[in-house]
Scaffold this motif. Structure first.
Motif, PDB file in Angstrom:
ATOM      1  N   LYS A 293      88.350  36.377  77.223  1.00 23.33           N
ATOM      2  CA  LYS A 293      89.637  36.676  77.304  1.00 23.33           C
ATOM      3  C   LYS A 293      90.604  36.022  76.523  1.00 23.33           C
ATOM      4  O   LYS A 293      91.587  37.117  75.721  1.00 23.33           O
ATOM      5  CB  LYS A 293      89.873  36.038  79.036  1.00 23.33           C
ATOM      6  CG  LYS A 293      91.509  36.310  79.397  1.00 23.33           C
ATOM      7  CD  LYS A 293      91.874  37.605  79.790  1.00 23.33           C
ATOM      8  CE  LYS A 293      93.260  37.696  80.287  1.00 23.33           C
ATOM      9  NZ  LYS A 293      93.676  36.958  81.248  1.00 23.33           N
TER      10      LYS A 293
ATOM     11  N   LEU B 237      87.662  44.591  80.065  1.00 27.73           N
ATOM     12  CA  LEU B 237      86.385  43.720  80.474  1.00 27.73           C
ATOM     13  C   LEU B 237      85.815  43.953  81.594  1.00 27.73           C
ATOM     14  O   LEU B 237      84.590  44.044  81.518  1.00 27.73           O
ATOM     15  CB  LEU B 237      87.013  41.967  80.611  1.00 27.73           C
ATOM     16  CG  LEU B 237      87.412  41.417  79.068  1.00 27.73           C
ATOM     17  CD1 LEU B 237      87.819  39.857  79.588  1.00 27.73           C
ATOM     18  CD2 LEU B 237      86.167  40.966  78.467  1.00 27.73           C
TER      19      LEU B 237
ATOM     20  N   PRO C 217      85.836  37.163  81.787  1.00 28.26           N
ATOM     21  CA  PRO C 217      86.446  36.770  80.875  1.00 28.26           C
ATOM     22  C   PRO C 217      86.236  35.431  80.387  1.00 28.26           C
ATOM     23  O   PRO C 217      86.881  34.796  79.439  1.00 28.26           O
ATOM     24  CB  PRO C 217      87.875  36.816  81.848  1.00 28.26           C
ATOM     25  CG  PRO C 217      87.223  36.909  82.907  1.00 28.26           C
ATOM     26  CD  PRO C 217      86.032  37.804  83.084  1.00 28.26           C
TER      27      PRO C 217
ATOM     28  N   LEU D 129      82.457  46.615  74.517  1.00 27.50           N
ATOM     29  CA  LEU D 129      83.787  46.379  74.931  1.00 27.50           C
ATOM     30  C   LEU D 129      84.889  46.911  74.023  1.00 27.50           C
ATOM     31  O   LEU D 129      85.716  47.470  74.600  1.00 27.50           O
ATOM     32  CB  LEU D 129      83.775  44.783  74.405  1.00 27.50           C
ATOM     33  CG  LEU D 129      85.072  44.197  74.564  1.00 27.50           C
ATOM     34  CD1 LEU D 129      85.762  44.260  75.665  1.00 27.50           C
ATOM     35  CD2 LEU D 129      84.847  42.829  73.969  1.00 27.50           C
TER      36      LEU D 129
ATOM     37  N   TYR E 197      88.754  39.580  87.660  1.00 26.42           N
ATOM     38  CA  TYR E 197      87.448  40.342  87.469  1.00 26.42           C
ATOM     39  C   TYR E 197      86.313  40.215  88.512  1.00 26.42           C
ATOM     40  O   TYR E 197      86.918  39.352  89.481  1.00 26.42           O
ATOM     41  CB  TYR E 197      86.812  39.445  86.159  1.00 26.42           C
ATOM     42  CG  TYR E 197      86.224  38.094  86.509  1.00 26.42           C
ATOM     43  CD1 TYR E 197      84.945  37.902  86.380  1.00 26.42           C
ATOM     44  CD2 TYR E 197      87.134  36.897  86.967  1.00 26.42           C
ATOM     45  CE1 TYR E 197      84.403  36.498  86.694  1.00 26.42           C
ATOM     46  CE2 TYR E 197      86.542  35.689  87.319  1.00 26.42           C
ATOM     47  CZ  TYR E 197      85.156  35.719  87.224  1.00 26.42           C
ATOM     48  OH  TYR E 197      84.728  34.238  87.365  1.00 26.42           O
TER      49      TYR E 197
ATOM     50  N   GLN F  32      80.431  41.418  86.440  1.00 24.39           N
ATOM     51  CA  GLN F  32      80.783  40.949  84.860  1.00 24.39           C
ATOM     52  C   GLN F  32      80.146  39.787  84.591  1.00 24.39           C
ATOM     53  O   GLN F  32      80.541  38.600  85.202  1.00 24.39           O
ATOM     54  CB  GLN F  32      82.361  40.917  84.801  1.00 24.39           C
ATOM     55  CG  GLN F  32      83.301  42.289  84.930  1.00 24.39           C
ATOM     56  CD  GLN F  32      84.777  42.210  85.142  1.00 24.39           C
ATOM     57  OE1 GLN F  32      85.419  42.287  86.058  1.00 24.39           O
ATOM     58  NE2 GLN F  32      85.301  41.793  83.847  1.00 24.39           N
TER      59      GLN F  32
END
Length: 296
Positions: free
Chosen positions: A174, A195, A202, A223, A290, A295
């Motif tokens: 991040k 993301l 992140p 990404l 998130y 993730q």
């Protein structure tokens, strides 16, 4: 703070009224915004023709016919509105109230164009925005711009480029994406969204997206594609238009209604089959949203 898609939306909204117009007078109603206006600012630009409007990162660039460029940054609450003829009405439907207090109308561009006279008014209640005038040929070396990375919409941004920037970095992903030296104009909202789209945390170390030989892993390719897609979607929707930001015609964009994780703490993750919940954490003083389930 308005991010790149918001500034691009402003540019596109202002262009029909400003490009090709004569800037009869730049009226400054105070001596400063976030910073003092440059000495002789109004005199230097009044009477010049406006040749084009462009954008670099979160900066609006207003090119003049003598090779100079007005650089404008919206700060936290800055916005432009267009008024044509004697009417003081601002066109467009408002979904959030905007300041109409004249004390916040700090800069007025008095224009003469093919469609008649018009005023483009810069309003900024918090006065975190600023304006300057620089020679166009010197922009690349100007302190505002010289350290900026490539645009997230340009051909220069690629997985190979980011692999070179991220190699060996333990910095959280991040933070690496918010670093304007890596990518220009990419802000908190769209980093969170990119993301999520690429299923990357992140908190992930940026260097883990790079192979031992310095090349991009498949995750980094994913990404880059997500960054491009989320910015393109936001521009097409008119920007996120959060509380203070309003388009030049007075209306608000609708991309905020399709955020997948940003500002959706404790809501179900939208990834098909995930079943997780959106979490909020704080990184370097900024909120990150998130889904820890999908993730990683």
């Amino acid at each position: 703070m308005p991010e790149l898609p918001e500034v691009e939306t402003v540019r596109r909204g202002l262009a029909p009224s400003m490009e090709g117009a004569l800037l009869k007078e730049l009226e400054l109603r105070r001596g400063d915004l976030r910073f003092p206006f440059p000495a002789g600012f109004s005199q230097a630009v009044s009477g010049r023709g406006i040749t084009s409007l462009s954008r670099r990162a979160k900066y609006l660039l207003i090119d003049l016919d003598d090779g100079m460029t007005i650089v404008a940054h919206l700060g936290m609450s800055g916005s432009f509105r267009i008024e044509a003829g004697p009417s003081e009405e601002t066109p467009g439907a408002f979904h959030h109230p905007r300041s109409k207090d004249e004390k916040h109308d700090h800069v007025v561009f008095h224009l003469a164009g093919a469609g008649g006279d018009a005023r483009v008014i810069y309003n900024d209640p918090r006065r975190f925005g600023f304006m300057d005038v620089v020679r166009r040929a010197d922009i690349a070396s100007h302190p505002f711009f010289r350290d900026l990375g490539p645009e997230p919409t340009g051909n220069e941004l690629g997985a190979d480029y980011l692999a070179e920037r991220f190699a060996g970095k333990a910095q959280p992903l991040k933070s690496a994406l918010l670093d304007q030296k890596n990518i220009a104009g990419l802000g908190n909202i769209y980093v969170c969204e990119a993301l999520w789209r690429s299923h990357l945390s992140p908190l992930r170390a940026a260097g883990t997206l790079v192979t031992d030989t310095g090349g991009p892993k498949e995750e980094l390719l994913r990404l880059v594609a997500a960054i491009r897609a989320v910015i393109a979607d936001a521009i097409a929707a008119g920007g996120s238009s959060l509380r203070d930001h309003i388009q030049t015609d007075g209306s608000l964009g609708y991309f905020q209604h399709s955020f997948s994780v940003y500002d959706r703490e404790a809501q179900p993750c939208g990834t098909p089959g995930c079943g997780g919940t959106v979490s909020r954490i704080v990184q370097a003083g900024r909120s990150s949203f998130y889904c820890a389930a999908c993730q990683s």
